[in-house]
Write a protein that holds these residues in place. Structure first.
Motif, mmCIF file in Angstrom:
data_model
loop_
_atom_site.group_PDB
_atom_site.id
_atom_site.type_symbol
_atom_site.label_atom_id
_atom_site.label_comp_id
_atom_site.label_asym_id
_atom_site.label_seq_id
_atom_site.Cartn_x
_atom_site.Cartn_y
_atom_site.Cartn_z
ATOM 1 N N GLY A 1 36.500 39.096 36.302
ATOM 2 C CA GLY A 1 35.535 38.353 35.438
ATOM 3 C C GLY A 1 34.249 39.072 35.248
ATOM 4 N N THR A 2 33.557 38.159 34.092
ATOM 5 C CA THR A 2 31.972 38.762 33.934
ATOM 6 C C THR A 2 31.092 37.407 33.831
ATOM 7 N N GLY A 3 29.708 37.843 34.116
ATOM 8 C CA GLY A 3 28.935 36.809 34.170
ATOM 9 C C GLY A 3 29.082 35.708 35.083
ATOM 10 N N ALA A 4 29.088 34.573 34.821
ATOM 11 C CA ALA A 4 29.036 33.372 35.746
ATOM 12 C C ALA A 4 30.653 33.380 36.227
ATOM 13 N N ASP A 5 31.434 33.895 35.612
ATOM 14 C CA ASP A 5 32.882 33.642 35.939
ATOM 15 C C ASP A 5 33.334 34.958 37.192
ATOM 16 N N ARG A 6 32.355 35.822 37.553
ATOM 17 C CA ARG A 6 32.658 36.791 38.332
ATOM 18 C C ARG A 6 33.328 36.107 39.652
ATOM 19 N N LYS A 7 34.144 36.743 40.330
ATOM 20 C CA LYS A 7 34.635 36.018 41.601
ATOM 21 C C LYS A 7 35.232 37.452 42.422
ATOM 22 N N VAL A 8 35.131 37.306 43.783
ATOM 23 C CA VAL A 8 35.600 38.465 44.724
ATOM 24 C C VAL A 8 37.049 38.253 44.923
ATOM 25 N N VAL A 9 37.805 39.278 44.725
ATOM 26 C CA VAL A 9 39.216 39.523 45.093
ATOM 27 C C VAL A 9 39.407 40.383 46.254
ATOM 28 N N PRO A 10 39.420 39.893 47.359
ATOM 29 C CA PRO A 10 40.037 40.853 48.641
ATOM 30 C C PRO A 10 41.281 41.674 48.234
ATOM 31 N N ARG A 11 41.229 42.843 48.857
ATOM 32 C CA ARG A 11 42.422 43.707 48.731
ATOM 33 C C ARG A 11 43.442 43.390 49.812
ATOM 34 N N THR A 12 44.484 43.746 49.670
ATOM 35 C CA THR A 12 45.882 43.483 50.423
ATOM 36 C C THR A 12 45.633 44.474 51.637
ATOM 37 N N GLU A 13 46.229 44.316 52.716
ATOM 38 C CA GLU A 13 46.387 45.041 53.928
ATOM 39 C C GLU A 13 46.708 46.513 53.657
ATOM 40 N N ASP A 14 48.022 46.610 52.606
ATOM 41 C CA ASP A 14 48.417 47.672 52.583
ATOM 42 C C ASP A 14 47.449 48.765 51.731
ATOM 43 N N GLU A 15 46.831 48.000 50.796
ATOM 44 C CA GLU A 15 45.707 48.763 50.197
ATOM 45 C C GLU A 15 44.566 49.405 51.202
ATOM 46 N N LEU A 16 44.154 48.700 52.060
ATOM 47 C CA LEU A 16 43.179 49.043 53.060
ATOM 48 C C LEU A 16 43.857 50.142 53.879
ATOM 49 N N LYS A 17 45.094 50.155 54.160
ATOM 50 C CA LYS A 17 45.616 50.854 55.148
ATOM 51 C C LYS A 17 45.969 52.540 54.279
ATOM 52 N N SER A 18 46.346 52.174 53.113
ATOM 53 C CA SER A 18 46.272 53.403 52.238
ATOM 54 C C SER A 18 44.835 54.179 51.994
ATOM 55 N N ILE A 19 43.900 53.242 51.902
ATOM 56 C CA ILE A 19 42.287 53.803 51.619
ATOM 57 C C ILE A 19 41.946 54.615 53.095
ATOM 58 N N LYS A 20 42.475 53.982 54.075
ATOM 59 C CA LYS A 20 42.056 54.561 55.346
ATOM 60 C C LYS A 20 42.973 55.865 55.714
ATOM 61 N N ALA A 21 44.074 55.884 55.242
ATOM 62 C CA ALA A 21 45.000 56.914 55.367
ATOM 63 C C ALA A 21 44.440 58.199 54.506
ATOM 64 N N ILE A 22 43.759 57.962 53.401
ATOM 65 C CA ILE A 22 43.369 59.074 52.469
ATOM 66 C C ILE A 22 42.077 59.455 53.126
ATOM 67 N N VAL A 23 41.116 58.579 53.557
ATOM 68 C CA VAL A 23 40.013 59.143 54.238
ATOM 69 C C VAL A 23 40.275 59.965 55.707
ATOM 70 N N GLN A 24 41.197 59.445 56.183
ATOM 71 C CA GLN A 24 41.907 60.148 57.480
ATOM 72 C C GLN A 24 42.231 61.531 57.153
ATOM 73 N N SER A 25 42.849 61.604 56.012
ATOM 74 C CA SER A 25 43.604 63.113 55.942
ATOM 75 C C SER A 25 42.414 63.774 55.200
ATOM 76 N N ALA A 26 41.552 63.264 54.477
ATOM 77 C CA ALA A 26 40.424 64.327 53.977
ATOM 78 C C ALA A 26 39.330 64.572 54.897
ATOM 79 N N LEU A 27 39.377 63.733 56.008
ATOM 80 C CA LEU A 27 38.129 64.405 57.021
ATOM 81 C C LEU A 27 38.894 65.056 58.072
ATOM 82 N N GLY A 28 40.129 65.053 58.136
ATOM 83 C CA GLY A 28 41.034 65.741 59.506
ATOM 84 C C GLY A 28 40.702 64.953 60.701
ATOM 85 N N VAL A 29 40.551 63.590 60.645
ATOM 86 C CA VAL A 29 40.472 62.695 61.753
ATOM 87 C C VAL A 29 41.697 62.847 62.656
ATOM 88 N N GLN A 30 41.628 63.002 64.032
ATOM 89 C CA GLN A 30 42.624 63.054 64.930
ATOM 90 C C GLN A 30 42.614 61.598 65.747
#
Length: 546
Positions: free
Chosen positions: A378-407
């Motif tokens: 939304g835009t203006g006064a109709d803007r609202k926050v939509v949380p991401r799903t657990e699968d999306e957060l896990k995918s983002i975490k996996a991307i960062v983990q692979s990029a940094l080489g985290v063990q």
């Protein structure tokens, strides 16, 4: 030709006399407008385009440049506050070469041109001082060419040449820089200045060069590279560079997923700066190798004759008798033989020697904090926050983990950690800045539009006023072309306006004959049509129909 010009002037004067007041004002205004436009166009076309000759000059040096320009009678402009001088564009390069030939415009710093003049009879101290001045001037000019530097000065201190060299004394240098505006020199720019000065002076090291800005800030570190402070600063810089590199790497990976500015990644790296040398020797008892063998063989033979007699007087008394008696009889003999053999063998045991060296820089542990902006719909006064799903957060975490080489294994050597949090970002400041930028862009757009439309608008307004004035002119005051009095000749003319007709009738003043009307219609049909239309409609009210 002068007769024709005189006749044209007479005709124009007669036409001017028959014009009404409004017509005269319109003609004068149009003439002034045309002449003003031609004059403005001539001035604008002959206007000189000025370009920058020198910028950010000191007052003293700017005064020298202006004096040289006044002497050469070259037009110039100056800008207040920044010490900039402008000259016509077609003379910029010529003026620079002329000023360079006079030694003006280089600033108050002296370079290698100090040796262009003959310096016979100068002492070694003066020659050495001039050499230092030349190096300082050339370095200051070179540093001033950097984009962030407005002005620079270099001071070099060289130890005196003595017969006994003191290793504790070494060259040092100080660099004063004035940055442009509110900009600041980064670490790379500071190091470039230090290494530039150090490599231009014999025996000068980069850590002995101090850089100071116009705000009084010391921009360079003065610690020795082998000291504890130097090592700590180097280790801290290495850690910061590694953390910055890993953070930027992870953020670049997340830009296609969450968009620019949608994620913030910060990495903390624990680096092992210890140096370790290991030497290992391994022996293999089963891998014996004979190195040499020594064999010693000894053989001994000995013989013994007769039985031994007892020692004493009786033996000595009977010596002669025994000798004579045994002269013919041989005494019995005893023979003995000994053999000895020694063998000596030397063996080498197989040995393996391995030397390993562990250089500093090994990563002991990594910890990363990732903050991802929540999705906004939304835009203006109709803007609202939509949380991401657990699968999306896990995918983002996996991307960062692979990029940094985290063990994240349970290994005792290294256990890394990564934390991912999703939360809405505070974009109030960014929105306000965007609004201000939009308003500034609109103001600039409208100001440019008004500026571009103002001149054509003024021209159109003048033309409109001229047209309105022309429309309000009384039609009957328009001239029919040639005054009627000129046709009061001797009868009918021959059609050449010379009045040489053969008739003798002279029309009365103010009376127009048929022949005159016919001639006027032939010569000025438009004006006569308008005059006849005016005569026919004379006395009628506006809007009345015939």
């Amino acid at each position: 030709m002068s007769k024709n010009l005189l006749q044209l002037a007479v005709q124009l004067r007669e036409i001017w006399k028959q014009l009404g007041l409004n017509q005269k004002v319109s003609v004068v205004a149009a003439a002034i407008l045309v002449l003003g436009g031609l004059l403005g166009l001539a001035i604008w076309s002959n206007r000189a385009d000025y370009s920058l000759l020198y910028g950010h000059m000191e007052d003293g040096e700017a005064a020298k440049v202006i004096a040289a320009l006044d002497e050469a009678k070259i037009p110039y402009k100056t800008s207040a506050g920044n010490g900039s001088i402008y000259v016509p564009s077609d003379k910029v390069h010529t003026v620079r070469m002329q000023l360079a030939g006079k030694g003006v415009g280089r600033g108050d710093m002296v370079g290698y041109e100090i040796f262009d003049k003959p310096n016979f009879g100068l002492s070694d101290f003066v020659q050495r001082a001039n050499y230092l001045r030349a190096i300082q001037g050339e370095l200051a000019r070179t540093i001033s060419q950097l984009n962030e530097i407005a002005m620079a000065r270099v001071m070099i201190v060289m130890p005196e040449n003595r017969l006994l060299v003191d290793n504790q004394k070494h060259p040092t240098a100080s660099v004063f820089v004035k940055v442009k505006g509110n900009s600041q020199l980064d670490a790379q720019g500071i190091n470039s200045i230090r290494f530039l000065v150090a490599n231009a002076v014999e025996g000068l090291q980069a850590n002995h060069v101090t850089v100071v800005d116009n705000l009084g800030h010391v921009l360079s570190e003065s610690s020795e590279p082998d000291s504890l402070a130097g090592l700590s600063a180097s280790q801290l810089a290495t850690r910061q560079q590694l953390e910055k590199y890993l953070s930027r790497k992870a953020e670049d990976m997340l830009i296609p997923v969450v968009g620019p500015g949608g994620a913030v990644v910060r990495v903390s790296a624990d680096i092992n700066f210890d140096t370790k040398n290991t030497t290992t020797e391994t022996y293999d008892p089963d891998g014996q190798v004979a190195r040499n063998t020594t064999i010693e063989d000894t053989s001994t033979t000995s013989m013994t004759a007769g039985a031994p007699t007892a020692a004493g007087v009786s033996a000595n008394a009977n010596l002669d008798a025994a000798t004579n008696a045994n002269a013919t009889t041989s005494a019995p003999q005893t023979t003995s033989q000994t053999k000895k053999k020694n063998t000596t063998s030397s063996f080498d045991v197989s040995k393996t020697v391995s030397v390993s060296q562990k250089t500093p820089g090994d990563i002991k542990r990594l910890s990363a904090a990732v903050v991802v902006a929540s999705k906004i719909e939304g835009t203006g006064a109709d803007r609202k926050v939509v949380p991401r799903t657990e699968d999306e957060l896990k995918s983002i975490k996996a991307i960062v983990q692979s990029a940094l080489g985290v063990q994240q294994t349970n290994s005792t050597e290294r256990v890394d950690e990564i934390t991912l949090v999703e939360m809405p970002f505070n974009d109030t400041v960014a929105n306000e800045l965007n609004k201000q930028l939009d308003q500034q862009q609109k103001q600039i757009f409208y100001s440019d539009l008004v500026r571009n439309v103002a001149y054509p608008g003024i021209a159109l307004a003048v033309l409109f006023l001229f047209w309105r004035t022309f429309k309000r002119t009384v039609p009957e005051s328009l001239p029919v072309g040639i005054p009627v009095s000129q046709f009061s000749g001797n009868g009918t003319g021959n059609g050449q306006r010379n009045g040489n007709g053969n008739g003798a009738a002279v029309p009365e003043p103010g009376v127009v004959s048929v022949d005159v009307l016919n001639r006027l219609v032939r010569e000025n049909p438009d004006n006569m049509s308008q005059a006849i239309r005016t005569w026919l409609t004379r006395g009628q009210k506006p809007g009345a129909k015939n």
